[in-house]
Design an enzyme around this catalytic site. Structure first.
Site, PDB file in Angstrom:
ATOM      1  N   HIS A  72       0.849  -1.204   0.000  1.00  0.00           N
ATOM      2  CA  HIS A  72       0.000   0.000   0.000  1.00  0.00           C
ATOM      3  C   HIS A  72       0.879   1.246   0.000  1.00  0.00           C
ATOM      4  O   HIS A  72       1.734   1.405   0.869  1.00  0.00           O
ATOM      5  CB  HIS A  72      -0.888   0.022   1.250  1.00  0.00           C
ATOM      6  CG  HIS A  72      -2.012  -0.961   1.200  1.00  0.00           C
ATOM      7  ND1 HIS A  72      -3.121  -0.861   1.991  1.00  0.00           N
ATOM      8  CD2 HIS A  72      -2.200  -2.058   0.426  1.00  0.00           C
ATOM      9  CE1 HIS A  72      -3.946  -1.860   1.718  1.00  0.00           C
ATOM     10  NE2 HIS A  72      -3.400  -2.598   0.776  1.00  0.00           N
ATOM     11  N   TYR A 200      -9.312   4.989   7.561  1.00  0.00           N
ATOM     12  CA  TYR A 200      -9.530   5.289   8.980  1.00  0.00           C
ATOM     13  C   TYR A 200     -10.600   6.370   9.028  1.00  0.00           C
ATOM     14  O   TYR A 200     -10.476   7.382   8.330  1.00  0.00           O
ATOM     15  CB  TYR A 200      -8.269   5.869   9.613  1.00  0.00           C
ATOM     16  CG  TYR A 200      -7.152   4.877   9.874  1.00  0.00           C
ATOM     17  CD1 TYR A 200      -6.996   4.294  11.134  1.00  0.00           C
ATOM     18  CD2 TYR A 200      -6.238   4.545   8.883  1.00  0.00           C
ATOM     19  CE1 TYR A 200      -5.964   3.404  11.395  1.00  0.00           C
ATOM     20  CE2 TYR A 200      -5.196   3.649   9.132  1.00  0.00           C
ATOM     21  CZ  TYR A 200      -5.067   3.090  10.397  1.00  0.00           C
ATOM     22  OH  TYR A 200      -4.048   2.208  10.655  1.00  0.00           O
ATOM     23  N   PRO A 292      -4.018  -0.295  18.777  1.00  0.00           N
ATOM     24  CA  PRO A 292      -3.771  -0.723  17.394  1.00  0.00           C
ATOM     25  C   PRO A 292      -3.935   0.368  16.331  1.00  0.00           C
ATOM     26  O   PRO A 292      -3.630   0.131  15.157  1.00  0.00           O
ATOM     27  CB  PRO A 292      -4.800  -1.841  17.182  1.00  0.00           C
ATOM     28  CG  PRO A 292      -5.861  -1.598  18.199  1.00  0.00           C
ATOM     29  CD  PRO A 292      -5.208  -0.940  19.360  1.00  0.00           C
ATOM     30  N   LYS A 296       1.351  -0.497  15.058  1.00  0.00           N
ATOM     31  CA  LYS A 296       2.778  -0.560  15.400  1.00  0.00           C
ATOM     32  C   LYS A 296       3.197  -1.813  16.181  1.00  0.00           C
ATOM     33  O   LYS A 296       4.395  -2.074  16.317  1.00  0.00           O
ATOM     34  CB  LYS A 296       3.168   0.673  16.244  1.00  0.00           C
ATOM     35  CG  LYS A 296       3.197   1.959  15.452  1.00  0.00           C
ATOM     36  CD  LYS A 296       4.499   2.080  14.679  1.00  0.00           C
ATOM     37  CE  LYS A 296       4.426   3.061  13.546  1.00  0.00           C
ATOM     38  NZ  LYS A 296       4.161   2.485  12.238  1.00  0.00           N
ATOM     39  N   TYR A 384       3.943   6.440  10.212  1.00  0.00           N
ATOM     40  CA  TYR A 384       3.150   5.266   9.836  1.00  0.00           C
ATOM     41  C   TYR A 384       4.014   4.220   9.126  1.00  0.00           C
ATOM     42  O   TYR A 384       3.927   3.022   9.420  1.00  0.00           O
ATOM     43  CB  TYR A 384       1.970   5.686   8.942  1.00  0.00           C
ATOM     44  CG  TYR A 384       0.869   4.657   8.913  1.00  0.00           C
ATOM     45  CD1 TYR A 384      -0.241   4.765   9.748  1.00  0.00           C
ATOM     46  CD2 TYR A 384       0.936   3.548   8.061  1.00  0.00           C
ATOM     47  CE1 TYR A 384      -1.246   3.811   9.742  1.00  0.00           C
ATOM     48  CE2 TYR A 384      -0.064   2.582   8.055  1.00  0.00           C
ATOM     49  CZ  TYR A 384      -1.156   2.721   8.893  1.00  0.00           C
ATOM     50  OH  TYR A 384      -2.137   1.766   8.895  1.00  0.00           O
TER      51      TYR A 384
HETATM   52  C1  PHB Z   1      -5.587  -4.640  10.350  1.00  0.00           C
HETATM   53  O1  PHB Z   1      -5.639  -4.787   9.120  1.00  0.00           O
HETATM   54  O2  PHB Z   1      -5.851  -5.594  11.115  1.00  0.00           O
HETATM   55  C2  PHB Z   1      -5.229  -3.327  10.928  1.00  0.00           C
HETATM   56  C3  PHB Z   1      -4.842  -2.299  10.083  1.00  0.00           C
HETATM   57  C4  PHB Z   1      -4.502  -1.072  10.617  1.00  0.00           C
HETATM   58  C5  PHB Z   1      -4.558  -0.874  11.964  1.00  0.00           C
HETATM   59  C6  PHB Z   1      -4.916  -1.898  12.827  1.00  0.00           C
HETATM   60  C7  PHB Z   1      -5.266  -3.137  12.301  1.00  0.00           C
HETATM   61  O3  PHB Z   1      -4.247   0.351  12.482  1.00  0.00           O
END
Ligand code: PHB
Ligand code: APR
Length: 398
Positions: A72, A200, A292, A296, A384
């Site tokens: 990505h 997000y 989460p 990280k 990130y």
């Molecule tokens: C996930 O794909 O499980 C995932 C992706 C981004 C995050 C947390 C979990 O910030």
């Protein structure tokens, strides 16, 4: 029984440490209290920083990642009915990879078993001894027999609830903690991802996250109450909340499909200092937990064990314990920056408890800024994709 490094825990930290030590020519034994199936099936997050991907590929455990992982180059942030994109490659020259943590665990277990290296599942009663001496040991039961494993060093890679951190004398250890007043409900669904990149979202009803695992599987999360019960979330309620929180005015929304996994994740920030006591070293979730939102957890665990493996190789190369003594300090610099980033993403993207409308307006303004200022986008992107890690690869790795 003897080994050079006794590793407690077969999560990403313990397995990657065993893999790196093998490349450095150092023997290890990995002890895990769960079954192999449990460890492989445990569904966790799935975002890998470039340094983890490079490490896996260059050390020979990245072939499935290269085939099945999804690269990505950016991420979307949705708020106020719109979706804005932050381009990682444009701002940092790096990308991230979506590949489930359980797939990383499976690849590392396969590699260890293919080499015939010791990895014992379903061990019981693991305890550490004499960590202040040069001859520490680990005792445990396995298949009905009692064992004592003598080692030069012990790596506590046994997660937040393990036995290694509690083995530190309480006067030595300091814990720093923040518990958040909300949790995440996560699902996996048989549905084709409707966006190529993660989304997000902050909505007045709460946070939501769109992610994926494969071209056929969507991974989604919803902010829920800290004491919520999965029974409160029948499939119809999950989909209607996800559609409301994620859908944007350009008509984008997640595809729906059969939900085949549901779980609740509490949100916590935690750091233990120091990460070393005598010959016992903590790595990964045993030493720190991040919420989460910044993706990280696994990346920090891998960074820790790279630092540890490097320090152990310096020891066996005759440098004494000088490099190892810097372990805590080297790791904690990166850990606190990742803690800061994970906390910042969490507070910016979640509806605070008893939500004060002032906070929501302030968060919307912050999201507007973060997705329009070049400086702010660069800052989010470089955190990130992962801050630089200046640890050499094991000898012989190109
Ligand atoms: C996930 O794909 O499980 C995932 C992706 C981004 C995050 C947390 C979990 O910030
Ligand atoms: N004896 C042996 N093994 C143990 C013990 C014990 N007493 N206690 C815990 N374990 C095992 C757990 O069963 C688990 O398999 O240690 C392992 C720790 O693995 P993880 O929890 O996956 O932690 P870590 O390897 O540090 O990886 C960090 O995991 O929690 C996620 O999001 C987090 O991605 C991050 C990653």
């Amino acid at each position: 029984m003897k080994t050079q490094v006794a590793i407690i825990g077969a999560g990403p930290a313990g397995l990657m440490l065993g893999h790196l030590l093998e490349l450095y020519g150092i023997d290890s034994v990995i002890l895990e209290n769960r079954s192999k199936e449990y460890v492989i099936d445990r569904v966790r997050a799935g975002v890998l920083e470039q340094h983890v991907v490079d490490l896996m590929v260059r050390t020979g455990v990245g072939s499935r990642l290269m085939k099945e992982g999804l690269r990505h180059e950016g991420v979307h942030i949705a708020f106020g009915g719109t979706r804005r994109r932050i381009d990682f490659v444009e701002h940092t020259g790096k990308a991230i990879w979506v590949y489930g943590q359980n797939e990383v665990v499976l690849d590392l277990i396969d590699a260890r078993e293919a080499q015939g290296l010791p990895l014992h599942f379903e061990v019981e009663g693991v305890a550490v001894h004499d960590i202040d001496s040069e001859h520490p040991s680990v005792t445990y039961r396995h298949e009905g027999a009692e064992f004592r494993l003598q080692a030069d060093f012990i790596a506590g890679c046994d997660g937040f609830h393990g036995i290694s951190r509690p083995a530190f004398p309480s006067e030595l250890l300091r814990g720093f903690e923040r518990v958040y007043p909300f949790a995440w409900l996560g699902i996996l669904a048989h549905a084709a991802p409707s966006s190529e990149e993660l989304v997000y979202s902050l909505h007045e009803r709460g946070f939501a996250l769109f992610s994926m695992r494969t071209p056929e599987i969507t991974r989604l999360y919803l902010q829920c109450a800290v004491d919520d019960d999965i029974a409160n979330w029948p499939d119809e309620r999950i989909w209607s909340e996800l559609q409301v929180r994620l859908g944007t005015s350009d008509g984008w929304r997640p595809n729906e499909g059969e939900i085949f996994q549901k779980s609740l994740t509490p949100m916590r920030s935690f750091v233990a200092e120091p990460m070393q006591c005598g010959r016992l070293f903590l790595a990964g979730d045993a030493a720190h937990i991040v919420p989460p939102t910044g993706a990280k957890g696994l990346n920090l665990a891998v960074a820790d064990v790279r630092v540890l493996a490097h320090g152990l190789s310096a020891f066996y190369d005759g440098a004494g314990e000088r490099v190892l003594r810097g372990y805590s300090e080297t790791c904690l610099g990166r850990i606190w920056k990742a803690q800061r980033f994970s906390w910042w993403m969490t507070q910016m993207l979640h509806r605070q408890s008893e939500s004060v409308d002032f906070d929501l307006r302030r968060q919307m303004a912050e999201l507007d800024y973060v997705t329009s200022s070049k400086a702010a986008m660069t800052s989010l992107a470089e955190n990130y994709v992962g801050l630089d890690l200046d640890i050499p690869m094991p000898r012989g790795v190109e």
